[in-house]
Enzyme design. Structure first.
Site, PDB file in Angstrom:
ATOM      1  N   GLY A 170       0.838  -1.213   0.000  1.00 32.72           N
ATOM      2  CA  GLY A 170       0.000   0.000   0.000  1.00 32.72           C
ATOM      3  C   GLY A 170       0.865   1.253   0.000  1.00 32.72           C
ATOM      4  N   GLY A 200      -0.530   4.975  -0.915  1.00 31.28           N
ATOM      5  CA  GLY A 200      -1.626   5.595  -0.162  1.00 31.28           C
ATOM      6  C   GLY A 200      -1.150   6.751   0.703  1.00 31.28           C
ATOM      7  CD  GLN A 201      -3.645  10.360   5.178  1.00 30.72           C
ATOM      8  OE1 GLN A 201      -4.347   9.449   5.609  1.00 30.72           O
ATOM      9  NE2 GLN A 201      -3.645  11.563   5.706  1.00 30.72           N
ATOM     10  CB  ILE A 223      -3.004  -2.831  -6.378  1.00 28.29           C
ATOM     11  CG1 ILE A 223      -3.608  -1.522  -5.852  1.00 28.29           C
ATOM     12  CG2 ILE A 223      -2.949  -3.876  -5.294  1.00 28.29           C
ATOM     13  CD1 ILE A 223      -5.053  -1.616  -5.449  1.00 28.29           C
ATOM     14  CB  ILE A 278      -2.837  -7.102   0.646  1.00 30.05           C
ATOM     15  CG1 ILE A 278      -2.471  -7.643   2.025  1.00 30.05           C
ATOM     16  CG2 ILE A 278      -4.323  -6.738   0.555  1.00 30.05           C
ATOM     17  CD1 ILE A 278      -2.432  -6.637   3.107  1.00 30.05           C
ATOM     18  CE1 TYR A 313      -9.911   1.613   8.745  1.00 29.15           C
ATOM     19  CE2 TYR A 313     -10.608   2.797  10.709  1.00 29.15           C
ATOM     20  CZ  TYR A 313      -9.636   2.492   9.772  1.00 29.15           C
ATOM     21  OH  TYR A 313      -8.401   3.079   9.864  1.00 29.15           O
ATOM     22  CE  LYS A 338      -7.252  -0.550  10.255  1.00 23.22           C
ATOM     23  NZ  LYS A 338      -6.024  -1.000   9.568  1.00 23.22           N
TER      24      LYS A 338
HETATM   25  C1  AKB Z   1     -10.617   7.075   9.356  1.00 25.38           C
HETATM   26  O1  AKB Z   1     -11.142   8.160   9.610  1.00 25.38           O
HETATM   27  O2  AKB Z   1     -11.222   6.106   8.895  1.00 25.38           O
HETATM   28  C2  AKB Z   1      -9.150   6.905   9.672  1.00 25.38           C
HETATM   29  C3  AKB Z   1      -8.926   6.425  11.060  1.00 25.38           C
HETATM   30  C4  AKB Z   1      -9.075   7.330  12.208  1.00 25.38           C
HETATM   31  O3  AKB Z   1      -8.598   5.298  11.250  1.00 25.38           O
HETATM   32  N1  AKB Z   1      -8.464   8.145   9.450  1.00 25.38           N
END
Ligand code: AKB
Length: 316
Positions: free
Chosen positions: A8, A11-12, A34, A54, A142, A146
């Site tokens: 990655g 990316g940012q 990618i 990945i 998300y 995580k």
């Molecule tokens: C998001 O906002 O999804 C990310 C984070 C805080 O993990 N920047």
């Protein structure tokens, strides 16, 4: 000598982390990407790059073998708001991808850094000075990936001895590569808007506090954690780290101090707002400070000075 694969890398975080690693180490620092997100300019020219999807374990293993990789920075992920729109893909990249990385690391003896996030916390977590070890019950895809990623990374360390380490990044503010689809993105967008238009429509409501960090501190955190003597670490996946917490009014005032004509109005995005409301106001990062010497350098004032200087120089 260190040989590092950054998955990655365009990316940012990856675009800046890869360059920082190349400055610090003289081994192979491979920019994994990618198709469709190829490295360009200095990132392309200053070191090796390779297609590393990945979701393709064999591709990861071949690159690790070819460049004799000892450390993998696994930065592939969908950010929080996009992950809500594409939950299956978020799981495939976040968890399927992590599984592939950890398997390669187990077989080929690599250390692994995988960023976690303030997104691991949820509505039942203490909101202020959120402790290191507390309730992690996110209600976003998300956050689910995580938390699962933290558990899986710890499992690979305990069960197989893989050297996995991680930090819970807050919102990251940077000026090289824009973030894509996060809840904290507003705190990046506001600087671009201030310089380019003098006006910003804020998708996050007044009074919504979230932890944020300037990219140079985030890069140092990722590198310093991977360098620390492992016998000092009681935690691994994942450390709270913090440097500043603010709401839209506070960042707006910091910009207005420097650009008095800047104006902000609110147009709240309900999806991002619900996610932001479920996240902590601020984190307690005592464990990171004690176990590996974490110390941020930037606060809101010094970050705002730097962001406006860099963006004004580039965009005006
Ligand atoms: C998001 O906002 O999804 C990310 C984070 C805080 O993990 N920047």
């Amino acid at each position: 000598m260190k040989n590092v694969l950054v998955i990655g890398s365009t990316g940012q975080i990856g675009s800046e982390l890869t360059m920082e690693l190349r400055k610090r180490y003289n081994g192979n620092i491979v920019a994994g990407y990618i198709p469709g997100a190829e490295p360009k300019g200095e990132l392309l020219e200053s070191g090796p790059s390779a297609i590393v999807d990945i979701t393709n374990e064999q591709q990861i293993a071949e690159t690790v073998s070819k460049y004799n990789i000892d450390t993998i920075y696994n930065l592939a992920a969908l950010l929080s708001a996009v992950a809500e729109a594409k939950p299956q893909l978020a799981w495939k990249i976040g968890m399927g991808g992590l599984f592939n990385v950890l398997e390669v690391a187990r077989e080929m003896h690599c250390a692994v850094f995988t960023p976690s996030s303030i997104g691991v916390f949820g509505n039942n977590t203490p909101k202020d000075k959120t402790p290191q070890d507390t309730i992690r019950n996110p209600r976003t895809m998300y956050g689910v990936t995580k938390v699962s990623g933290e558990l899986l990374s710890d499992y690979y360390h305990i069960r197989f001895g893989v050297d996995t380490r991680s930090v819970r990044f807050p919102g990251l503010i940077s000026n090289v590569t824009p973030p894509g689809g996060g809840t904290t993105d507003y705190a990046v967008d506001i600087y671009y808007a201030a310089v380019q238009k003098g006006y910003f429509e804020c998708p996050i409501a007044k009074g919504t506090f979230m932890d944020m960090m300037y990219m140079p501190d985030a890069l140092r955190a990722a590198i310093e954690l991977m360098e620390v003597d492992p016998t000092r670490l009681q935690h691994r996946n994942s450390f709270n780290i913090a440097s500043m917490s603010f709401d839209p009014e506070i960042i707006c005032s910091a910009i207005k101090k420097r650009l008095p004509d800047f104006k902000m109005e609110y147009k709240v995005d309900p999806l991002r707002q619900a996610i932001a409301d479920s996240w902590p106001n601020s984190l307690d990062d005592t464990c990171a400070r004690e176990e590996w010497g974490w110390q941020p350098e930037y606060d809101l004032e010094s970050m705002t000075d730097d962001m406006l200087k860099v963006l004004t120089g580039r965009l005006k």
